[in-house]
Write an enzyme that holds these catalytic residues in place. Structure first.
Site, short mmCIF file in Angstrom:
data_model
loop_
_atom_site.label_atom_id
_atom_site.label_comp_id
_atom_site.label_asym_id
_atom_site.label_seq_id
_atom_site.Cartn_x
_atom_site.Cartn_y
_atom_site.Cartn_z
N SER A 140 45.44 35.65 28.91
CA SER A 140 44.95 34.64 29.84
C SER A 140 43.52 34.96 30.25
O SER A 140 43.16 36.13 30.42
CB SER A 140 45.82 34.59 31.11
OG SER A 140 45.23 33.78 32.11
N TYR A 154 50.43 37.50 38.27
CA TYR A 154 50.21 36.98 36.92
C TYR A 154 49.02 37.68 36.25
O TYR A 154 49.12 38.12 35.10
CB TYR A 154 49.96 35.47 36.99
CG TYR A 154 49.67 34.83 35.65
CD1 TYR A 154 50.69 34.59 34.74
CD2 TYR A 154 48.38 34.44 35.33
CE1 TYR A 154 50.43 33.99 33.51
CE2 TYR A 154 48.11 33.83 34.11
CZ TYR A 154 49.14 33.61 33.21
OH TYR A 154 48.86 33.02 32.00
#
Length: 245
Positions: A140, A154
């Site tokens: 990500s 996350y």
């Protein structure tokens, strides 16, 4: 057909980026195994698309939180196709909340799915791969630039994939297996649509001023899976429209 004769396992391949990757690899000649958890209809649609491209495909139900499922998915892929040449670690969960709201169970689940599952899948796949094997993990852009609150858990889980990628590239390089990490930016999927309420703000964070498409991530994965990328390993590649510049 630069992936002719190859077998690719794509985790979380029933929708979004994973589905685009499975279809792209099939278009370039690979047979496909994909895992899914809940989206059986989406998995069936991807299987149909792969078969319409003239390749073979299977769908494997797998809960990435269960430590046994990723090794089992690798084993099932090898049992069905006789080999596995490319592993794409795409399955992940996305939990966003203020840090005060996270409990131990949230931490354990996120790390199990986003870190432990890719590790176990890579370990199992590497045991089956020969020279020319490819391990590609989807990370990500949030590891490079966290612009909103609520992403601490996350972002931490995705940052761990940098260490996994670099460590595995050293472990497996002598065997001719490459290991790379692709970090998508904002990508137009059902979970993060390009016409969502935050899209104008998110677009403004990118240098290109727009969301990416799943096919743009799939194209990078296809390159890394190919013979053309045989000298690329341990790389952390941002495909994010300039989000992190």
């Amino acid at each position: 057909m630069d992936l002719e004769g190859k077998v690719a396992l794509v985790t979380g391949g029933s929708r979004g980026i994973g589905a685009a990757i499975a279809k792209e690899l099939a278009l370039h000649g690979a047979d496909i195994a994909l895992t899914y958890q809940r989206h059986a209809v989406g998995a069936a649609e991807v299987i149909a698309a792969v078969e319409s491209a003239g390749r073979h495909a299977i769908a494997i139900a797998a809960d990435a939180e269960d430590p046994d499922t990723m090794p089992a998915a690798v084993a099932q892929t090898v049992e069905h196709f006789g080999r596995v040449d490319v592993l794409v670690n795409n399955a992940a969960i996305f939990e966003v909340a203020p840090v005060e709201a996270f409990g131990v169970s949230d931490f354990d689940r996120t790390m199990a799915v986003n870190v432990r599952a890719p590790f176990l899948a890579a370990k199992s796949a590497a045991e089956q791969m020969g020279s020319g094997g490819r391990i590609i993990t989807i990370g990500s852009n949030m590891i490079g630039r966290t612009v909103f609150p609520g992403f601490s858990l996350y972002s931490m889980s995705k940052t761990a994939l940098v260490g996994l990628t670099k460590g595995l590239s050293r472990d497996l390089g002598a065997r001719g297996i490459t290991v790379n990490l692709v970090n998508p930016g904002p990508i137009n999927t059902d979970m993060n649509p390009q016409d969502g309420p935050l899209s104008p703000t998110i677009n403004a964070f990118t240098a290109l001023g727009r969301y990416g498409q799943p096919e743009e991530i799939a194209a990078m994965v296809r390159f890394l899976a190919s013979e053309e990328a045989r000298y690329v390993t341990g790389a952390v590649l941002d495909v994010d429209g300039g989000f992190t510049v």
